[in-house]
Design an enzyme around this catalytic site. Structure first.
Site, PDB file in Angstrom:
ATOM      1  N   ALA A 145       0.821  -1.213   0.000  1.00 47.51           N
ATOM      2  CA  ALA A 145       0.000   0.000   0.000  1.00 47.51           C
ATOM      3  C   ALA A 145       0.860   1.269   0.000  1.00 47.51           C
ATOM      4  CB  ALA A 145      -0.919  -0.015   1.216  1.00 47.51           C
ATOM      5  N   ASN A 178       2.866   1.646  -3.232  1.00 45.50           N
ATOM      6  CA  ASN A 178       1.960   1.989  -4.343  1.00 45.50           C
ATOM      7  C   ASN A 178       1.706   3.497  -4.328  1.00 45.50           C
ATOM      8  OD1 ASN A 178       1.673  -0.804  -4.563  1.00 45.50           O
ATOM      9  ND2 ASN A 178      -0.360  -0.852  -3.631  1.00 45.50           N
ATOM     10  N   TYR A 213       1.314 -14.324   2.644  1.00 43.54           N
ATOM     11  CA  TYR A 213       2.351 -15.105   3.323  1.00 43.54           C
ATOM     12  C   TYR A 213       3.335 -14.074   3.864  1.00 43.54           C
ATOM     13  CZ  TYR A 213       0.072 -18.783   0.839  1.00 43.54           C
ATOM     14  OH  TYR A 213      -0.897 -19.637   0.384  1.00 43.54           O
ATOM     15  N   ARG A 214       2.996 -13.456   4.987  1.00 44.23           N
ATOM     16  CA  ARG A 214       3.776 -12.323   5.479  1.00 44.23           C
ATOM     17  C   ARG A 214       4.067 -12.405   6.976  1.00 44.23           C
ATOM     18  NH1 ARG A 214      -0.526  -7.566   4.212  1.00 44.23           N
ATOM     19  NH2 ARG A 214       1.344  -6.290   4.386  1.00 44.23           N
ATOM     20  N   ALA A 247     -15.879  10.893  -4.391  1.00 47.48           N
ATOM     21  CA  ALA A 247     -15.474  11.013  -2.985  1.00 47.48           C
ATOM     22  C   ALA A 247     -16.316  12.059  -2.267  1.00 47.48           C
ATOM     23  CB  ALA A 247     -14.000  11.399  -2.923  1.00 47.48           C
ATOM     24  N   GLY A 302      -7.258   2.691  -3.779  1.00 48.13           N
ATOM     25  CA  GLY A 302      -7.290   3.573  -2.598  1.00 48.13           C
ATOM     26  C   GLY A 302      -5.944   4.261  -2.387  1.00 48.13           C
ATOM     27  N   ASP A 303      -4.867   3.530  -2.622  1.00 46.58           N
ATOM     28  CA  ASP A 303      -3.523   4.131  -2.479  1.00 46.58           C
ATOM     29  C   ASP A 303      -3.342   5.228  -3.531  1.00 46.58           C
ATOM     30  OD1 ASP A 303      -3.153   2.016  -0.657  1.00 46.58           O
ATOM     31  OD2 ASP A 303      -2.375   0.731  -2.259  1.00 46.58           O
TER      32      ASP A 303
HETATM   33  O1  KDG Z   1      -3.808  -1.253  -1.182  1.00 52.66           O
HETATM   34  C1  KDG Z   1      -3.196  -2.248  -1.949  1.00 52.66           C
HETATM   35  C2  KDG Z   1      -2.477  -3.199  -1.038  1.00 52.66           C
HETATM   36  O2  KDG Z   1      -3.427  -3.860  -0.264  1.00 52.66           O
HETATM   37  C3  KDG Z   1      -1.649  -4.189  -1.775  1.00 52.66           C
HETATM   38  O3  KDG Z   1      -0.768  -3.561  -2.678  1.00 52.66           O
HETATM   39  C4  KDG Z   1      -0.854  -5.107  -0.909  1.00 52.66           C
HETATM   40  O4  KDG Z   1       0.014  -3.836   0.886  1.00 52.66           O
HETATM   41  C5  KDG Z   1      -0.717  -4.715   0.530  1.00 52.66           C
HETATM   42  C6  KDG Z   1      -1.554  -5.376   1.513  1.00 52.66           C
HETATM   43  O5  KDG Z   1      -1.145  -5.399   2.677  1.00 52.66           O
HETATM   44  O6  KDG Z   1      -2.616  -5.866   1.155  1.00 52.66           O
END
Ligand code: KDG
Length: 319
Positions: A40, A43, A109-110, A236, A262-263
């Site tokens: 996010a 991006n 997978y984080r 918006a 959204g980003d």
């Molecule tokens: O807003 C987009 C993000 O959700 C995506 O790029 C991956 O950062 C990410 C996430 O945690 O989902």
């Protein structure tokens, strides 16, 4: 041509390797993917770098191939990565998407990835020197105790340094037990933010409200003074103590994949803030940049450069 120095923006959070499917449908044996990277905050950072701003992205990555690909992609987009740390003991995170019935879903997978130990030490005060805007998201608050503390501490220090603080809750159901749990955690950062940016459904989930009016009232009760709510095809809603206004998008888009929009909206909004535009002009810029994110399956690759959208940004920006 303007000779002004580009505004400086800082953001911090996790970026992962992304398996982006080449076909519609559930992930199956034999499914084919394109390897990308996404997160996010990066991006958002890429969107602003393409609009000509100076962006510092801070994170931790594994000392692995995926980590290197993140570095290569973001350095290639011109982000300042001077505060990024490589971790020998923890990997870079990974996620996969699948698209079905017009919606995109993700699997992560984080857990235990390098970014799960992001902390305030990763963002020293020196990183904040000359920074105009700091952008933070609720995703980082879901990664672990020290990333959560980083978000609150960084928002507080950013305000002390005179930066505008923008917070996007970026609620991801896979990272929380419930919206209520996320909202409870987010509460700690609210005293330090200038702008809260979210989607309508997302905001209603987090604030236990049913419509935009209730949402703005609930946000106000928690001390939020600037709020922008994305309302899909309607664009918006911008709320300040002066009242609420709807800012329609320039046109309707065919949505290929909404992840990352959204980003992109946040980036357009922040671009407007750095130009000193009123909130409605910032939201217009948000709509324009978000539209470009909807046109691609990756989370940021289809974002425009300033040359692509300058006219559209400036003609629609109310003064
Ligand atoms: O807003 C987009 C993000 O959700 C995506 O790029 C991956 O950062 C990410 C996430 O945690 O989902």
């Amino acid at each position: 041509m303007s000779a002004r120095a580009p505004a400086r923006v800082l953001t911090a959070g996790e970026t992962m390797a992304l398996l982006d499917p080449l076909e519609e449908g559930q992930i199956e044996l034999g499914s084919r993917f394109e390897l990308r990277v996404a997160g996010a905050e990066s991006n958002f950072g890429v969107a602003l770098a393409r609009l000509g701003l100076a962006v510092t992205w801070i994170s931790r990555l594994g000392e692995d191939r995926f980590g290197q690909l993140v570095i290569d992609a973001l350095a290639g987009e011109g982000l300042d990565l001077g505060y990024v740390t490589r971790d020998r003991d923890r990997p870079t995170g990974l996620y996969a998407k699948w698209r079905a019935g017009g919606r995109t879903q993700v699997i992560y997978y984080r857990a235990g990835a390098a970014a799960s130990v992001l902390s305030s030490a990763d963002v020293p005060d020196s990183a904040l020197e000359g920074v105009d805007v700091v952008h933070l998201t609720g995703i980082t608050m879901a990664l672990g105790d020290s990333p959560r503390e980083l978000v609150v501490d960084l928002a507080r220090r950013a305000r002390e340094h005179g930066a505008i603080v923008v917070f996007d809750p970026n609620y991801r159901p896979a990272l929380w037990r419930s919206p209520a749990e996320a909202a409870d955690v987010h509460r700690d950062v609210l005293p330090w933010i200038d702008w809260y940016l979210c989607g309508l459904e997302e905001g209603n989930g987090l604030f236990a409200t049913h419509d935009a009016d209730e949402l703005f009232a609930a946000q106000r009760a928690q001390g939020i003074e600037g709020s922008v709510v994305r309302v899909g095809e309607r664009g918006a809603l911008v709320w300040t103590p002066a009242g609420a206004r709807e800012v329609a998008p320039p046109r309707q888009e065919t949505v290929l994949d909404e992840v990352g929009a959204g980003d992109a909206f946040a980036a357009g909004f922040v671009f407007g803030l750095t130009r000193g535009w009123p909130p409605e002009g910032c939201a217009h810029a948000g709509n324009v940049i978000a539209a470009a994110a909807l046109r691609g399956t990756g989370d940021w690759e289809t974002l425009p450069t300033l040359a692509d959208v300058r006219e559209e940004l400036e003609t629609g920006a109310p003064v």
